[in-house]
Design a protein around this motif. Sequence first.
Motif, PDB file in Angstrom:
ATOM      1  N   THR A  16       0.855  -1.187   0.000  1.00  0.00           N
ATOM      2  CA  THR A  16       0.000   0.000   0.000  1.00  0.00           C
ATOM      3  C   THR A  16       0.893   1.239   0.000  1.00  0.00           C
ATOM      4  N   PRO A  17       0.318   2.382  -0.303  1.00  0.00           N
ATOM      5  CA  PRO A  17       1.117   3.612  -0.288  1.00  0.00           C
ATOM      6  C   PRO A  17       1.647   4.006   1.083  1.00  0.00           C
ATOM      7  N   ILE A  18       1.082   3.424   2.138  1.00  0.00           N
ATOM      8  CA  ILE A  18       1.498   3.827   3.484  1.00  0.00           C
ATOM      9  C   ILE A  18       2.168   2.706   4.272  1.00  0.00           C
ATOM     10  N   ASN A 148     -12.301  16.813  21.055  1.00  0.00           N
ATOM     11  CA  ASN A 148     -11.760  18.156  20.807  1.00  0.00           C
ATOM     12  C   ASN A 148     -11.235  18.325  19.381  1.00  0.00           C
ATOM     13  N   GLY A 149     -11.391  17.292  18.547  1.00  0.00           N
ATOM     14  CA  GLY A 149     -10.953  17.373  17.157  1.00  0.00           C
ATOM     15  C   GLY A 149      -9.549  16.850  16.907  1.00  0.00           C
ATOM     16  N   GLU A 150      -8.806  16.561  17.990  1.00  0.00           N
ATOM     17  CA  GLU A 150      -7.469  15.993  17.809  1.00  0.00           C
ATOM     18  C   GLU A 150      -7.588  14.536  17.387  1.00  0.00           C
ATOM     19  N   LEU A 151      -6.540  14.019  16.753  1.00  0.00           N
ATOM     20  CA  LEU A 151      -6.601  12.677  16.193  1.00  0.00           C
ATOM     21  C   LEU A 151      -6.763  11.569  17.217  1.00  0.00           C
ATOM     22  N   GLY A 152      -6.157  11.679  18.363  1.00  0.00           N
ATOM     23  CA  GLY A 152      -6.155  10.567  19.302  1.00  0.00           C
ATOM     24  C   GLY A 152      -5.181   9.512  18.819  1.00  0.00           C
ATOM     25  N   GLY A 153      -5.313   8.321  19.326  1.00  0.00           N
ATOM     26  CA  GLY A 153      -4.387   7.257  18.959  1.00  0.00           C
ATOM     27  C   GLY A 153      -4.831   6.500  17.722  1.00  0.00           C
ATOM     28  N   TYR A 154      -3.921   5.644  17.247  1.00  0.00           N
ATOM     29  CA  TYR A 154      -4.215   4.752  16.132  1.00  0.00           C
ATOM     30  C   TYR A 154      -3.155   3.661  16.137  1.00  0.00           C
ATOM     31  N   GLY A 156      -1.979   1.840  13.902  1.00  0.00           N
ATOM     32  CA  GLY A 156      -1.052   1.933  12.777  1.00  0.00           C
ATOM     33  C   GLY A 156      -0.182   3.176  12.827  1.00  0.00           C
ATOM     34  N   GLY A 157      -0.375   4.017  13.841  1.00  0.00           N
ATOM     35  CA  GLY A 157       0.393   5.253  13.979  1.00  0.00           C
ATOM     36  C   GLY A 157      -0.428   6.463  13.562  1.00  0.00           C
ATOM     37  N   VAL A 158      -0.253   7.547  14.286  1.00  0.00           N
ATOM     38  CA  VAL A 158      -1.033   8.769  14.037  1.00  0.00           C
ATOM     39  C   VAL A 158      -0.738   9.353  12.657  1.00  0.00           C
ATOM     40  N   VAL A 159       0.492   9.206  12.168  1.00  0.00           N
ATOM     41  CA  VAL A 159       0.823   9.720  10.831  1.00  0.00           C
ATOM     42  C   VAL A 159      -0.025   9.005   9.781  1.00  0.00           C
ATOM     43  N   TRP A 163      -2.965  10.410   7.283  1.00  0.00           N
ATOM     44  CA  TRP A 163      -2.898  10.131   5.844  1.00  0.00           C
ATOM     45  C   TRP A 163      -4.218   9.539   5.356  1.00  0.00           C
ATOM     46  N   LEU A 164      -4.759   8.567   6.084  1.00  0.00           N
ATOM     47  CA  LEU A 164      -6.014   7.929   5.684  1.00  0.00           C
ATOM     48  C   LEU A 164      -7.170   8.922   5.692  1.00  0.00           C
ATOM     49  N   LEU A 165      -7.244   9.763   6.716  1.00  0.00           N
ATOM     50  CA  LEU A 165      -8.302  10.779   6.771  1.00  0.00           C
ATOM     51  C   LEU A 165      -8.163  11.774   5.625  1.00  0.00           C
TER      52      LEU A 165
END
Length: 182
Positions: A16-18, A148-154, A156-159, A163-165
């Motif tokens: 995949t690209p990521i 609050n609009g911040e990404l939070g965790g993921y 696969g990593g926040v970066v 990217w996905l969003l």
Amino acid sequence: MTRNHSSVFYVDSLQTPIRDMFAVANKESLYLLDFVDRLGLKHRMEMICADVQVVSGGNPVTAYIRKEMKDYFQGHLRKFQAPLYMHGTEFQKMVWSELMKVPYGDTRSYLEQARAISKPTSFRAVANANAANNICIIIPCHRIINSNGELGGYGGGVVRKQWLLDHEKAASEPHTCILPVK
């Protein structure tokens, strides 16, 4: 774990690209789709593949996943149709089923997800269920953000989450086509 499915699982890799991903499936369903560098991946694969024969390479289910992922990353696929097996608790399955209702290119908060499953005080448990998701992207935990609009965790990593969003937002926007004047 008791399964009513085939006891042969196929482990296939997808580019995949990521980052590269692993897909684990039997002849009926996808059990795992995740990034090769995700923490805890080996343990989760061992849990899913316990007591089954594991074969390296693809099968029709992983071939279908490969096509859907290619279409997704090209911006053509907004809703996955792959057959899934959700390996988790009843609560986790409820959270993941609700995740799949979050529209492509949209986001929800952990609190909104907790309210959607009629458990408004369980937003932390919703976050934990998201973290336990074995079917990355298709069960779109990347679409869940903090209130609050911040990404939070993921996992696969926040970066990658960002990217996905961004990818989904860009693919959702109408494209302007300017035709030459005749």
